[in-house]
Design a protein around this motif. Structure first.
Motif, PDB file in Angstrom:
ATOM      1  N   PHE A   1       1.128  -1.060  -0.022  1.00 37.00           N
ATOM      2  CA  PHE A   1       0.231   0.056   0.090  1.00 37.00           C
ATOM      3  C   PHE A   1       0.974   1.194   0.077  1.00 37.00           C
ATOM      4  CE2 PHE A   1      -2.051   3.087   2.997  1.00 37.00           C
ATOM      5  CZ  PHE A   1      -3.042   3.484   2.340  1.00 37.00           C
ATOM      6  N   GLU A   2       1.791   1.375   0.880  1.00 40.40           N
ATOM      7  CA  GLU A   2       2.799   2.458   0.981  1.00 40.40           C
ATOM      8  C   GLU A   2       3.593   2.724  -0.217  1.00 40.40           C
ATOM      9  OE1 GLU A   2       4.187   1.383   5.433  1.00 40.40           O
ATOM     10  OE2 GLU A   2       5.039   3.425   4.554  1.00 40.40           O
ATOM     11  N   GLU A   3       3.816   1.640  -0.803  1.00 43.06           N
ATOM     12  CA  GLU A   3       4.637   1.737  -2.076  1.00 43.06           C
ATOM     13  C   GLU A   3       3.935   2.174  -3.185  1.00 43.06           C
ATOM     14  OE1 GLU A   3       6.682  -2.189  -2.907  1.00 43.06           O
ATOM     15  OE2 GLU A   3       6.297  -1.473  -4.839  1.00 43.06           O
ATOM     16  N   LYS A   4       2.619   1.505  -3.502  1.00 43.86           N
ATOM     17  CA  LYS A   4       1.697   2.154  -4.594  1.00 43.86           C
ATOM     18  C   LYS A   4       1.002   3.487  -4.206  1.00 43.86           C
ATOM     19  CE  LYS A   4       0.839  -2.410  -6.483  1.00 43.86           C
ATOM     20  NZ  LYS A   4       0.038  -3.540  -6.685  1.00 43.86           N
ATOM     21  N   PHE A   5       0.879   3.641  -3.207  1.00 42.83           N
ATOM     22  CA  PHE A   5       0.134   5.020  -3.073  1.00 42.83           C
ATOM     23  C   PHE A   5       0.967   5.972  -2.275  1.00 42.83           C
ATOM     24  CE2 PHE A   5      -2.792   1.701  -3.498  1.00 42.83           C
ATOM     25  CZ  PHE A   5      -3.664   2.130  -4.566  1.00 42.83           C
TER      26      PHE A   5
ATOM     27  N   ASP B   1      -1.037 -11.621  16.608  1.00 45.38           N
ATOM     28  CA  ASP B   1      -0.058 -10.988  17.202  1.00 45.38           C
ATOM     29  C   ASP B   1      -0.252  -9.566  17.259  1.00 45.38           C
ATOM     30  OD1 ASP B   1       2.532  -9.914  17.580  1.00 45.38           O
ATOM     31  OD2 ASP B   1       3.526 -10.888  15.988  1.00 45.38           O
ATOM     32  N   VAL B   2      -0.774  -9.310  18.703  1.00 39.49           N
ATOM     33  CA  VAL B   2      -1.191  -7.899  18.908  1.00 39.49           C
ATOM     34  C   VAL B   2      -0.014  -6.925  18.879  1.00 39.49           C
ATOM     35  CG1 VAL B   2      -2.456  -6.261  20.682  1.00 39.49           C
ATOM     36  CG2 VAL B   2      -3.181  -8.733  20.214  1.00 39.49           C
ATOM     37  N   ASP B   3       1.129  -7.498  19.490  1.00 35.30           N
ATOM     38  CA  ASP B   3       2.159  -6.244  19.569  1.00 35.30           C
ATOM     39  C   ASP B   3       2.492  -5.851  18.244  1.00 35.30           C
ATOM     40  OD1 ASP B   3       2.276  -6.682  22.177  1.00 35.30           O
ATOM     41  OD2 ASP B   3       3.719  -8.319  22.404  1.00 35.30           O
ATOM     42  N   LEU B   4       2.639  -6.979  17.235  1.00 34.25           N
ATOM     43  CA  LEU B   4       2.980  -6.339  15.797  1.00 34.25           C
ATOM     44  C   LEU B   4       2.025  -5.533  15.109  1.00 34.25           C
ATOM     45  CD1 LEU B   4       4.716  -6.642  13.245  1.00 34.25           C
ATOM     46  CD2 LEU B   4       3.530  -8.585  12.644  1.00 34.25           C
ATOM     47  N   LEU B   5       0.596  -5.671  15.383  1.00 35.49           N
ATOM     48  CA  LEU B   5      -0.339  -4.777  15.104  1.00 35.49           C
ATOM     49  C   LEU B   5      -0.148  -3.602  15.591  1.00 35.49           C
ATOM     50  CD1 LEU B   5      -3.170  -4.181  13.645  1.00 35.49           C
ATOM     51  CD2 LEU B   5      -4.219  -4.667  15.753  1.00 35.49           C
ATOM     52  N   CYS B   6       0.081  -3.302  16.958  1.00 34.69           N
ATOM     53  CA  CYS B   6       0.386  -2.060  17.585  1.00 34.69           C
ATOM     54  C   CYS B   6       1.560  -1.527  16.950  1.00 34.69           C
ATOM     55  CB  CYS B   6       0.620  -2.368  19.094  1.00 34.69           C
ATOM     56  SG  CYS B   6      -0.900  -2.807  19.668  1.00 34.69           S
TER      57      CYS B   6
ATOM     58  N   ASN C   1       3.873   3.135  14.043  1.00 35.27           N
ATOM     59  CA  ASN C   1       4.754   3.503  13.000  1.00 35.27           C
ATOM     60  C   ASN C   1       4.328   4.336  11.857  1.00 35.27           C
ATOM     61  OD1 ASN C   1       6.811   2.399  14.556  1.00 35.27           O
ATOM     62  ND2 ASN C   1       6.988   0.426  13.313  1.00 35.27           N
ATOM     63  N   PHE C   2       3.103   3.681  11.413  1.00 32.15           N
ATOM     64  CA  PHE C   2       2.433   4.304  10.367  1.00 32.15           C
ATOM     65  C   PHE C   2       2.012   5.835  10.782  1.00 32.15           C
ATOM     66  CE2 PHE C   2      -0.824   5.197   7.120  1.00 32.15           C
ATOM     67  CZ  PHE C   2      -0.572   4.660   6.113  1.00 32.15           C
ATOM     68  N   LYS C   3       1.414   5.775  11.862  1.00 28.47           N
ATOM     69  CA  LYS C   3       0.838   7.064  12.465  1.00 28.47           C
ATOM     70  C   LYS C   3       1.962   8.094  12.373  1.00 28.47           C
ATOM     71  CE  LYS C   3      -1.847   7.343  15.810  1.00 28.47           C
ATOM     72  NZ  LYS C   3      -2.946   8.071  15.894  1.00 28.47           N
ATOM     73  N   GLU C   4       3.046   7.689  12.863  1.00 28.02           N
ATOM     74  CA  GLU C   4       4.301   8.491  13.308  1.00 28.02           C
ATOM     75  C   GLU C   4       4.848   8.962  11.814  1.00 28.02           C
ATOM     76  OE1 GLU C   4       7.110   6.939  15.666  1.00 28.02           O
ATOM     77  OE2 GLU C   4       5.975   7.375  17.374  1.00 28.02           O
TER      78      GLU C   4
ATOM     79  N   TYR D   1       3.231   9.117   8.845  1.00 24.81           N
ATOM     80  CA  TYR D   1       2.504  10.112   7.830  1.00 24.81           C
ATOM     81  C   TYR D   1       1.750  11.124   8.677  1.00 24.81           C
ATOM     82  CZ  TYR D   1       3.921   6.451   4.588  1.00 24.81           C
ATOM     83  OH  TYR D   1       4.393   5.774   3.532  1.00 24.81           O
ATOM     84  N   ASN D   2       1.724  10.998   9.993  1.00 23.94           N
ATOM     85  CA  ASN D   2       0.869  11.876  10.846  1.00 23.94           C
ATOM     86  C   ASN D   2      -0.558  11.977  10.511  1.00 23.94           C
ATOM     87  OD1 ASN D   2       0.296  13.984  12.724  1.00 23.94           O
ATOM     88  ND2 ASN D   2       0.878  15.510  11.287  1.00 23.94           N
ATOM     89  N   VAL D   3      -1.083  10.740  10.583  1.00 30.44           N
ATOM     90  CA  VAL D   3      -2.572  10.425  10.168  1.00 30.44           C
ATOM     91  C   VAL D   3      -3.183   9.556  11.190  1.00 30.44           C
ATOM     92  CG1 VAL D   3      -2.168  10.471   7.494  1.00 30.44           C
ATOM     93  CG2 VAL D   3      -1.794   8.281   8.890  1.00 30.44           C
ATOM     94  N   ASP D   4      -4.477   9.957  11.285  1.00 34.08           N
ATOM     95  CA  ASP D   4      -5.410   9.015  11.948  1.00 34.08           C
ATOM     96  C   ASP D   4      -5.565   7.699  11.372  1.00 34.08           C
ATOM     97  OD1 ASP D   4      -5.927  10.945  14.037  1.00 34.08           O
ATOM     98  OD2 ASP D   4      -7.570  11.742  12.986  1.00 34.08           O
ATOM     99  N   VAL D   5      -5.486   6.647  12.319  1.00 34.29           N
ATOM    100  CA  VAL D   5      -5.692   5.382  11.557  1.00 34.29           C
ATOM    101  C   VAL D   5      -7.114   4.582  12.421  1.00 34.29           C
ATOM    102  CG1 VAL D   5      -4.936   3.043  11.591  1.00 34.29           C
ATOM    103  CG2 VAL D   5      -3.333   4.850  11.202  1.00 34.29           C
ATOM    104  N   TYR D   6      -7.655   4.406  11.278  1.00 33.85           N
ATOM    105  CA  TYR D   6      -8.850   3.533  11.500  1.00 33.85           C
ATOM    106  C   TYR D   6      -8.828   1.913  11.112  1.00 33.85           C
ATOM    107  CZ  TYR D   6     -11.670   7.944  12.143  1.00 33.85           C
ATOM    108  OH  TYR D   6     -11.933   8.965  12.357  1.00 33.85           O
TER     109      TYR D   6
END
Ligand SMILES: Cc1ncc(COP(=O)(O)O)c(C=O)c1O
Length: 397
Positions: free
Chosen positions: A199-203, A227-232, A237-240, A242-247
């Protein structure tokens, strides 16, 4: 394995057929989802398509931020009964749909630039003059398959779901504040990790322009081995970055192993094998058994990871369990039991709270299962709803 049946429940109290929600199991799931929200500051929505038992929305809304809807009707249910954020996505909207969803949605996600352009003027006018907080997004298709079963794979070849990255060329994103992808089904966090990379690569050209990204559903967060730790880590990392809200918008994970369907044996017939006819039906009460297809776990046939306990001839008494409808293929599966089944025996189909209650139908006029809640801490069993002839008749004219 995951606990899938509130063992203290006295089956004598349960009229059949009946869905019984296990409130303590729902609370256990919500606690896991709450920990993800607390650790990551993401927002988790309940996907109504998977679980719409609105009598327990007061409990769920204490934790989850809102719902995601797949139609104006689900959006209305979310607005009326849940009362927090309503995020609406459908493969396509009619003009009537847009008139209905604009006043009751916080986010509206479009499945194509055609649809966005068709309704953009109406949407922006609504935002400007009536509801400045409403947000619009585009569903993308990262074209990265993680789901093995084609009908459940939104990234399968020729998928109609989501805009491909090359279709962003030359498009203005004016008025669009978020992107949405939904690519998973019953997946662990490693599948999300691989999806995010693609997703990050393409968009990559568009993500930095966004305020929010919706990671869709299909995250099996409340499963024992998830793997809840990996999800978190992925969300943080994604939020940091791109500075976006994640749903996230899981359905299944909210109600996983949180409910059962109780059915009774009505008759036992013989045709080279013993066939037990139940007061339930795969075709009308658990269509995923035929559609997916899968073999549901039955408490009395024993419990084993992988849902394969009680295979034919494994135990002393083998039966084909069959539904009440006229459909010759209304077969739930072949199971064996330690004790013989008799007319009146009750069977517990495990893990039936999600994608069964929402998918029931009244084919053949078959009685819809009642809906009940069981509270293990007080041993309280309450029937919330029983369906009548009028519920069948009112769907016809
Ligand atoms: C767009 C979207 N969001 C969320 C979900 C919920 O998925 P699940 O119940 O597997 O978590 C689905 C399921 O099909 C979906 O299509």
């Amino acid at each position: 394995m995951d606990r899938s049946y509130p063992v203290k429940l006295d089956l004598k109290k349960v009229p059949t057929p009946c869905f019984v929600l296990d409130e303590s199991a729902l609370k256990r799931n919500l606690a896991i989802l709450e920990s993800v929200q607390d650790r990551t500051r993401c927002r988790i929505l309940l996907a109504l398509k998977g679980f719409s038992m609105f009598s327990v929305f007061p409990l769920i809304r204490q934790t989850l931020h809102g719902i995601c809807a797949s139609s104006p009707h689900e959006a209305m249910l979310g607005r009326e009964e849940f009362g927090r954020e309503v995020h609406t996505f459908a493969a396509a909207y009619s003009e009537t749909d847009i008139h209905k969803i604009l006043p009751i949605s916080d986010h509206i996600i479009f499945n194509s630039f055609n649809q966005w352009h068709r309704f953009k003027a109406m949407a922006i006018e609504y935002q400007r003059n009536i509801q400045p907080d409403i947000r619009f997004g585009i569903r993308v298709n990262p074209a990265h398959s993680e789901v093995e079963i084609p009908i459940y794979d939104p990234c399968a070849p020729y998928s109609r779901l989501g805009v491909l990255s090359d279709q962003f060329q030359g498009q203005s994103l004016d008025g669009i504040s978020g992107l949405h992808f939904h690519t998973l089904c019953e997946k662990n966090a490693s599948a999300l990790k691989r999806t995010l990379t693609v997703f990050e690569e393409k968009f990559q050209d568009y993500i930095p322009q966004m305020d929010w990204i919706n990671f869709g559903g299909g995250h099996h967060i409340t499963r024992n081995d998830y793997d809840v730790d990996l999800l978190c880590d992925l969300i943080i990392n994604f939020k940091e970055k791109y500075n976006v809200d994640v749903y996230l918008e899981p359905g299944e994970a909210v109600a996983l192993n949180a409910g059962i369907l109780v059915a009774s044996v009505l008759d036992i017939v013989k045709n080279e094998m013993d066939i037990a006819i139940l007061d339930t039906s795969a075709a009308t009460h658990m269509p995923d058994v035929l559609e997916m297809p899968y073999r549901p776990e039955i408490f009395q046939a024993g419990q084993r990871a992988g849902q394969q306990a009680g295979q034919p001839d494994e135990k002393a008494y083998t039966y084909r369990l069959a539904g009440l409808s006229c459909l010759a293929g209304d077969i739930i599966g072949d199971y064996s039991f330690d004790e013989p089944l008799v007319v009146g025996s009750k069977l517990i189909f495990c893990d039936m709270a999600h994608y069964s209650m929402v998918k029931t139908n009244t084919f053949n006029g078959i009685q819809l299962p009642s809906i009940a809640v069981y509270k293990a801490d007080t041993d309280r069993f309450t029937i919330i709803r029983q369906f009548k002839y009028e519920d069948f008749k009112n769907r016809l004219s």
